[in-house]
Design a protein around this motif. Sequence first.
Motif, PDB file in Angstrom:
ATOM      1  N   GLY A  33     -62.523 -23.176   2.796  1.00 22.92           N
ATOM      2  CA  GLY A  33     -60.956 -22.779   3.459  1.00 22.92           C
ATOM      3  C   GLY A  33     -61.311 -21.312   3.853  1.00 22.92           C
ATOM      4  N   THR A  34     -62.085 -20.416   3.273  1.00 21.54           N
ATOM      5  CA  THR A  34     -62.239 -19.167   3.709  1.00 21.54           C
ATOM      6  C   THR A  34     -63.440 -18.857   4.574  1.00 21.54           C
ATOM      7  OG1 THR A  34     -63.525 -18.495   1.998  1.00 21.54           O
ATOM      8  CG2 THR A  34     -61.325 -18.324   1.513  1.00 21.54           C
ATOM      9  N   ALA A  35     -64.260 -19.946   5.047  1.00 20.51           N
ATOM     10  CA  ALA A  35     -65.170 -19.747   5.751  1.00 20.51           C
ATOM     11  C   ALA A  35     -66.277 -18.563   5.409  1.00 20.51           C
ATOM     12  CB  ALA A  35     -64.825 -19.221   7.593  1.00 20.51           C
ATOM     13  N   LYS A  36     -66.468 -18.705   4.061  1.00 17.46           N
ATOM     14  CA  LYS A  36     -67.587 -17.908   3.309  1.00 17.46           C
ATOM     15  C   LYS A  36     -69.042 -18.153   4.063  1.00 17.46           C
ATOM     16  CE  LYS A  36     -66.172 -16.962  -0.765  1.00 17.46           C
ATOM     17  NZ  LYS A  36     -66.064 -17.331  -2.359  1.00 17.46           N
ATOM     18  N   VAL A  37     -69.752 -17.044   4.284  1.00 13.88           N
ATOM     19  CA  VAL A  37     -71.029 -17.355   4.428  1.00 13.88           C
ATOM     20  C   VAL A  37     -71.779 -17.765   3.123  1.00 13.88           C
ATOM     21  CG1 VAL A  37     -73.243 -16.439   5.256  1.00 13.88           C
ATOM     22  CG2 VAL A  37     -70.885 -15.694   6.397  1.00 13.88           C
ATOM     23  N   PRO A  38     -72.362 -18.977   3.184  1.00 14.98           N
ATOM     24  CA  PRO A  38     -73.043 -19.468   2.191  1.00 14.98           C
ATOM     25  C   PRO A  38     -74.281 -18.501   1.769  1.00 14.98           C
ATOM     26  CG  PRO A  38     -72.806 -21.384   3.504  1.00 14.98           C
ATOM     27  CD  PRO A  38     -72.458 -19.871   4.496  1.00 14.98           C
ATOM     28  N   GLU A  39     -74.602 -18.487   0.247  1.00 14.70           N
ATOM     29  CA  GLU A  39     -75.700 -17.758  -0.024  1.00 14.70           C
ATOM     30  C   GLU A  39     -76.924 -17.761   0.946  1.00 14.70           C
ATOM     31  OE1 GLU A  39     -76.489 -16.511  -3.959  1.00 14.70           O
ATOM     32  OE2 GLU A  39     -74.414 -16.853  -4.611  1.00 14.70           O
ATOM     33  N   ALA A  40     -77.322 -19.258   1.165  1.00 18.30           N
ATOM     34  CA  ALA A  40     -78.486 -19.505   1.631  1.00 18.30           C
ATOM     35  C   ALA A  40     -78.811 -19.030   2.902  1.00 18.30           C
ATOM     36  CB  ALA A  40     -78.718 -21.041   1.732  1.00 18.30           C
ATOM     37  N   GLU A  41     -77.519 -18.548   3.751  1.00 16.82           N
ATOM     38  CA  GLU A  41     -77.475 -18.265   5.033  1.00 16.82           C
ATOM     39  C   GLU A  41     -77.306 -16.551   5.397  1.00 16.82           C
ATOM     40  OE1 GLU A  41     -74.478 -20.503   7.114  1.00 16.82           O
ATOM     41  OE2 GLU A  41     -75.405 -22.626   6.298  1.00 16.82           O
ATOM     42  N   ARG A  42     -77.397 -15.980   4.094  1.00 19.12           N
ATOM     43  CA  ARG A  42     -77.133 -14.443   4.223  1.00 19.12           C
ATOM     44  C   ARG A  42     -78.279 -13.462   4.503  1.00 19.12           C
ATOM     45  NH1 ARG A  42     -72.965 -14.149  -1.103  1.00 19.12           N
ATOM     46  NH2 ARG A  42     -71.308 -15.487  -0.240  1.00 19.12           N
ATOM     47  N   ARG A  43     -79.563 -14.410   4.875  1.00 14.28           N
ATOM     48  CA  ARG A  43     -80.613 -13.810   5.618  1.00 14.28           C
ATOM     49  C   ARG A  43     -81.415 -12.736   4.361  1.00 14.28           C
ATOM     50  NH1 ARG A  43     -78.444 -12.489  11.509  1.00 14.28           N
ATOM     51  NH2 ARG A  43     -77.043 -13.958  11.617  1.00 14.28           N
ATOM     52  N   GLY A  44     -81.283 -12.908   3.045  1.00 19.46           N
ATOM     53  CA  GLY A  44     -81.664 -12.084   2.183  1.00 19.46           C
ATOM     54  C   GLY A  44     -81.041 -10.702   2.197  1.00 19.46           C
ATOM     55  N   HIS A  96     -74.945  -9.088  -0.443  1.00 19.29           N
ATOM     56  CA  HIS A  96     -73.560  -8.995  -0.201  1.00 19.29           C
ATOM     57  C   HIS A  96     -72.574  -8.449  -1.348  1.00 19.29           C
ATOM     58  CE1 HIS A  96     -74.612 -11.067   3.325  1.00 19.29           C
ATOM     59  NE2 HIS A  96     -73.313 -11.314   3.630  1.00 19.29           N
ATOM     60  N   HIS A  97     -71.774  -7.657  -1.187  1.00 21.17           N
ATOM     61  CA  HIS A  97     -70.864  -7.252  -2.293  1.00 21.17           C
ATOM     62  C   HIS A  97     -69.556  -7.648  -2.332  1.00 21.17           C
ATOM     63  CE1 HIS A  97     -74.005  -3.964  -3.295  1.00 21.17           C
ATOM     64  NE2 HIS A  97     -74.358  -4.060  -2.098  1.00 21.17           N
ATOM     65  N   LEU A  98     -69.000  -7.977  -3.387  1.00 22.01           N
ATOM     66  CA  LEU A  98     -67.586  -8.174  -3.666  1.00 22.01           C
ATOM     67  C   LEU A  98     -67.182  -9.604  -3.197  1.00 22.01           C
ATOM     68  CD1 LEU A  98     -65.684  -4.876  -3.222  1.00 22.01           C
ATOM     69  CD2 LEU A  98     -66.217  -5.948  -5.379  1.00 22.01           C
ATOM     70  N   PHE A  99     -68.079 -10.549  -3.221  1.00 24.93           N
ATOM     71  CA  PHE A  99     -67.935 -11.825  -2.839  1.00 24.93           C
ATOM     72  C   PHE A  99     -68.086 -12.608  -4.235  1.00 24.93           C
ATOM     73  CE2 PHE A  99     -69.262 -10.249   1.182  1.00 24.93           C
ATOM     74  CZ  PHE A  99     -68.713 -11.198   2.145  1.00 24.93           C
TER      75      PHE A  99
END
Length: 312
Positions: A61-72, A75-78
């Motif tokens: 519901g927040t369209a959060k980028v999945p960890e697997a798609e964060r390109r290494g 990310h802070h404060l997720f």
Amino acid sequence: MTEPNSAPTTPRTRLWAIVGATGTGKSDLALDLAETLRDRGNPAEIVNADAMQLYRGMDIGTAKVPEAERRGIRHHLFDVRAVDEEAAVAWYQPLARAAIADVQARGGDAILVGGSGLYVSSVVYDFAFPPRDAATRERLERELESLGIDVLLDRLRSLDPATAARVDPRNGRRVIRALEVLEQGSATHGAALPERPELWRADTRIVGVHLDRADLVERLDARVERMWQAGLLAEVEALRAHGLESGTTAQRAIGYAQALAQLDGRLTRAEAIAETQALTRRYARRQVSWFKRYPELSWHDAPIRARDLLES
């Protein structure tokens, strides 16, 4: 030529703020920018400025980028709050600024990304919050329970009409906070963008992502449909077991409140989707209006190439 015994020159780091309406591609741009900077030797990292992406489990519901798609990219404060915990901007500000300082101390640009206007403002501008007083808050909470919100609202209107006009009259937590601040001697609630905001850091660059209104509405409506298809109802049902409805912030998130209503039978699936679409469109308008007040902001039409930002 470097003089003997002189310290090496350290490249100046920068704070980027990627802002704009929901659904315009801010997260993708932040990832592209971080990746491009890293290719140039700058260990850039991303800091969240979306109030609802602070919550663990609120993903679809927040369209959060999945960890697997964060390109290494770090990310802070997720995922730093449980859904039954409050996520107040006064709590968030020092954590976000500490994360930014940490990234920059390690030689990287910090990329703040999100559409929660007050959260972004609290970081990029010189934005102070009045202190809290637990005893006062507890007393006001008891008054709210025994007397009702109308009595507290009338008191706030008599003490600070400007703040009373800004506060959501249905939000007891906000009314209590405003009265708590006033009882500590502050002249106003303070949780608003200053009239003449000054940047917290001079090395800040604010980038607004713009999308034509008709295209944005089409994109937002389709995204809401996909959220239900992707299992938002099951996500909300699982979060309910973790205290979603006892939290003061998370349960009111757009989409989550409607999914709860559907689970309870108060809305049909079609009604829940339609209400979420309408509220999302309204929220996007408010976001654009908020960010338009930033004097340092430069708008760019989506899609934006990170390389173009770095060369402009």
